[in-house]
Design a protein around this motif. Structure first.
Motif, PDB file in Angstrom:
ATOM      1  N   PRO A  92       0.974 -13.237  -7.443  1.00  0.00           N
ATOM      2  CA  PRO A  92       1.073 -14.534  -6.756  1.00  0.00           C
ATOM      3  C   PRO A  92       2.176 -14.500  -5.702  1.00  0.00           C
ATOM      4  O   PRO A  92       3.286 -14.042  -5.971  1.00  0.00           O
ATOM      5  CB  PRO A  92       1.424 -15.515  -7.883  1.00  0.00           C
ATOM      6  N   VAL A  93       1.860 -14.974  -4.497  1.00  0.00           N
ATOM      7  CA  VAL A  93       2.797 -14.973  -3.367  1.00  0.00           C
ATOM      8  C   VAL A  93       2.764 -16.358  -2.700  1.00  0.00           C
ATOM      9  O   VAL A  93       1.698 -16.982  -2.616  1.00  0.00           O
ATOM     10  CB  VAL A  93       2.450 -13.874  -2.346  1.00  0.00           C
ATOM     11  N   TRP A  94       3.937 -16.775  -2.206  1.00  0.00           N
ATOM     12  CA  TRP A  94       4.020 -18.044  -1.457  1.00  0.00           C
ATOM     13  C   TRP A  94       5.068 -17.900  -0.362  1.00  0.00           C
ATOM     14  O   TRP A  94       6.086 -17.233  -0.525  1.00  0.00           O
ATOM     15  CB  TRP A  94       4.418 -19.193  -2.394  1.00  0.00           C
ATOM     16  N   PHE A  95       4.795 -18.522   0.790  1.00  0.00           N
ATOM     17  CA  PHE A  95       5.800 -18.578   1.856  1.00  0.00           C
ATOM     18  C   PHE A  95       5.740 -19.961   2.504  1.00  0.00           C
ATOM     19  O   PHE A  95       4.773 -20.721   2.300  1.00  0.00           O
ATOM     20  CB  PHE A  95       5.585 -17.469   2.903  1.00  0.00           C
TER      21      PHE A  95
ATOM     22  N   GLY B 220      -3.465 -10.211  -2.239  1.00  0.00           N
ATOM     23  CA  GLY B 220      -4.670  -9.682  -1.606  1.00  0.00           C
ATOM     24  C   GLY B 220      -5.323 -10.676  -0.670  1.00  0.00           C
ATOM     25  O   GLY B 220      -6.112 -10.294   0.199  1.00  0.00           O
ATOM     26  N   GLU B 221      -5.016 -11.995  -0.802  1.00  0.00           N
ATOM     27  CA  GLU B 221      -5.607 -13.012   0.074  1.00  0.00           C
ATOM     28  C   GLU B 221      -4.827 -13.180   1.367  1.00  0.00           C
ATOM     29  O   GLU B 221      -5.265 -13.897   2.258  1.00  0.00           O
ATOM     30  CB  GLU B 221      -5.647 -14.350  -0.673  1.00  0.00           C
ATOM     31  N   ILE B 222      -3.660 -12.567   1.463  1.00  0.00           N
ATOM     32  CA  ILE B 222      -2.820 -12.715   2.653  1.00  0.00           C
ATOM     33  C   ILE B 222      -2.947 -11.447   3.481  1.00  0.00           C
ATOM     34  O   ILE B 222      -2.618 -10.350   3.024  1.00  0.00           O
ATOM     35  CB  ILE B 222      -1.357 -12.963   2.254  1.00  0.00           C
ATOM     36  N   GLU B 223      -3.430 -11.588   4.711  1.00  0.00           N
ATOM     37  CA  GLU B 223      -3.796 -10.449   5.541  1.00  0.00           C
ATOM     38  C   GLU B 223      -2.598  -9.550   5.832  1.00  0.00           C
ATOM     39  O   GLU B 223      -2.695  -8.323   5.758  1.00  0.00           O
ATOM     40  CB  GLU B 223      -4.419 -10.948   6.856  1.00  0.00           C
ATOM     41  N   GLU B 224      -1.412 -10.191   6.188  1.00  0.00           N
ATOM     42  CA  GLU B 224      -0.296  -9.353   6.601  1.00  0.00           C
ATOM     43  C   GLU B 224       0.349  -8.596   5.443  1.00  0.00           C
ATOM     44  O   GLU B 224       1.199  -7.715   5.656  1.00  0.00           O
ATOM     45  CB  GLU B 224       0.772 -10.199   7.298  1.00  0.00           C
TER      46      GLU B 224
ATOM     47  N   LYS C 259      -1.496  -6.868   3.089  1.00  0.00           N
ATOM     48  CA  LYS C 259      -2.362  -5.792   2.618  1.00  0.00           C
ATOM     49  C   LYS C 259      -1.755  -4.398   2.828  1.00  0.00           C
ATOM     50  O   LYS C 259      -1.921  -3.518   1.977  1.00  0.00           O
ATOM     51  CB  LYS C 259      -3.732  -5.894   3.296  1.00  0.00           C
ATOM     52  N   PRO C 260      -1.009  -4.161   3.926  1.00  0.00           N
ATOM     53  CA  PRO C 260      -0.432  -2.820   4.098  1.00  0.00           C
ATOM     54  C   PRO C 260       0.634  -2.464   3.058  1.00  0.00           C
ATOM     55  O   PRO C 260       0.922  -1.293   2.841  1.00  0.00           O
ATOM     56  CB  PRO C 260       0.175  -2.871   5.501  1.00  0.00           C
ATOM     57  N   VAL C 261       1.265  -3.477   2.423  1.00  0.00           N
ATOM     58  CA  VAL C 261       2.351  -3.177   1.483  1.00  0.00           C
ATOM     59  C   VAL C 261       1.883  -3.209   0.036  1.00  0.00           C
ATOM     60  O   VAL C 261       2.693  -3.043  -0.876  1.00  0.00           O
ATOM     61  CB  VAL C 261       3.508  -4.186   1.678  1.00  0.00           C
ATOM     62  N   LEU C 262       0.592  -3.439  -0.218  1.00  0.00           N
ATOM     63  CA  LEU C 262       0.100  -3.538  -1.599  1.00  0.00           C
ATOM     64  C   LEU C 262       0.039  -2.152  -2.235  1.00  0.00           C
ATOM     65  O   LEU C 262      -0.244  -1.145  -1.590  1.00  0.00           O
ATOM     66  CB  LEU C 262      -1.290  -4.175  -1.612  1.00  0.00           C
ATOM     67  N   GLN C 263       0.340  -2.144  -3.529  1.00  0.00           N
ATOM     68  CA  GLN C 263       0.241  -0.891  -4.288  1.00  0.00           C
ATOM     69  C   GLN C 263      -1.225  -0.610  -4.570  1.00  0.00           C
ATOM     70  O   GLN C 263      -1.949  -1.469  -5.071  1.00  0.00           O
ATOM     71  CB  GLN C 263       1.025  -1.004  -5.603  1.00  0.00           C
ATOM     72  N   ILE C 264      -1.683   0.584  -4.184  1.00  0.00           N
ATOM     73  CA  ILE C 264      -3.090   0.946  -4.364  1.00  0.00           C
ATOM     74  C   ILE C 264      -3.286   1.424  -5.807  1.00  0.00           C
ATOM     75  O   ILE C 264      -2.651   2.368  -6.269  1.00  0.00           O
ATOM     76  CB  ILE C 264      -3.515   2.047  -3.378  1.00  0.00           C
ATOM     77  N   ALA C 265      -4.192   0.724  -6.502  1.00  0.00           N
ATOM     78  CA  ALA C 265      -4.470   1.091  -7.906  1.00  0.00           C
ATOM     79  C   ALA C 265      -5.642   2.057  -7.940  1.00  0.00           C
ATOM     80  O   ALA C 265      -6.629   1.890  -7.212  1.00  0.00           O
ATOM     81  CB  ALA C 265      -4.784  -0.162  -8.719  1.00  0.00           C
TER      82      ALA C 265
END
Length: 252
Positions: free
Chosen positions: A31-34, A44-48, A50-56
């Protein structure tokens, strides 16, 4: 730079920038909020993000023959899932999920209420400031009107004083002229009375001593009266002259 907040299901943490999020190794389900978002979203719902997400890695496909130990572990997991499903729920949600949603709703409502109170307070302050400004402008206008009225009154008083002074000056000059004429007349009468006294003192025919004394006394009485009149007129003339001098000095 935009800052992000994370939630682990119990409490939130942050704020973090993109570099810090990458070190946190967040997942697509985190969960993320700004600031500016109405509610929490997953990373995963926030486009910017996606590059920093840990790939499972993809799920592991077990081989057809499952070892007995693994099979027992799967059975235990199934039992645990059944137990979990049998646990009491609220509105079809797990208690922890329900409490989390409730907490977020309370937080959202509280934030909205605080914003409402702050906006209401700001509106009241603006109204009070506007009212104070209107009252100040009205007070300044009233003060200006009072000053104008004072100036008008002072001008009227000045004109009235000038009018009175002018009339008084004319009256004094008229009286001085009358005094001058009266002084000349009295001086003439005094000279005639003195001459008449001289003649009365020297003339002795057809009169008794008593008649002579009476005539002399009457002439002397006229002379004394004329002298007093002349002295009184002279004092009045001096006083009026001094008053004229004071009026002239005040005017200058």
């Amino acid at each position: 730079m935009k800052k992000y907040y994370l939630h682990n299901g119990i409490e939130s943490s942050g704020p973090f920038d993109l570099a810090e999020l990458q070190m946190k190794q967040i997942k697509a389900t985190t969960p993320v909020w700004f600031s500016g978002m109405p509610d929490w979203k997953t990373a995963g719902e926030i486009e910017e993000l996606k590059p920093v997400l840990q790939i499972a890695p993809p799920p592991f496909n077990p081989i057809p023959s499952i070892p007995k130990k693994i099979e027992m572990e799967l059975e235990e997991e199934e039992i645990e899932e059944e137990i979990e499903e049998k646990k009491p729920k609220i509105l079809g949600l797990k208690k922890s999920t329900f409490y989390l949603i409730s907490f977020l709703l309370v937080l959202l409502i509280g934030t909205f209420f605080l914003n409402f109170l702050e906006e209401n307070r700001s509106a009241q302050l603006e109204e009070q400031n506007a009212k104070t400004e209107r009252e100040n402008r009205q007070y300044q206008l009233q003060q200006k009107e009072i000053e104008e009225q004072k100036k008008q009154i002072e001008e009227q008083e000045r004109l009235e004083a000038e009018r009175i002074a002018k009339e008084r000056k004319e009256t004094i000059n008229k009286r001085l002229s009358e005094i001058q004429i009266k002084q000349i007349e009295n001086q003439t009468f005094l000279e005639e009375a003195k001459n008449e006294l001289t003649r009365a003192s020297q003339f002795q025919f057809f009169r008794t001593a008593d008649e002579k004394d009476k005539e002399i006394n009457a002439i002397q009485a006229d002379i004394s009266r004329l002298k007093k009149d002349i002295e009184s007129l002279e004092n009045e003339r001096n006083q009026l002259s001094l008053e004229l001098e004071r009026m002239q000095s005040q005017k200058n």
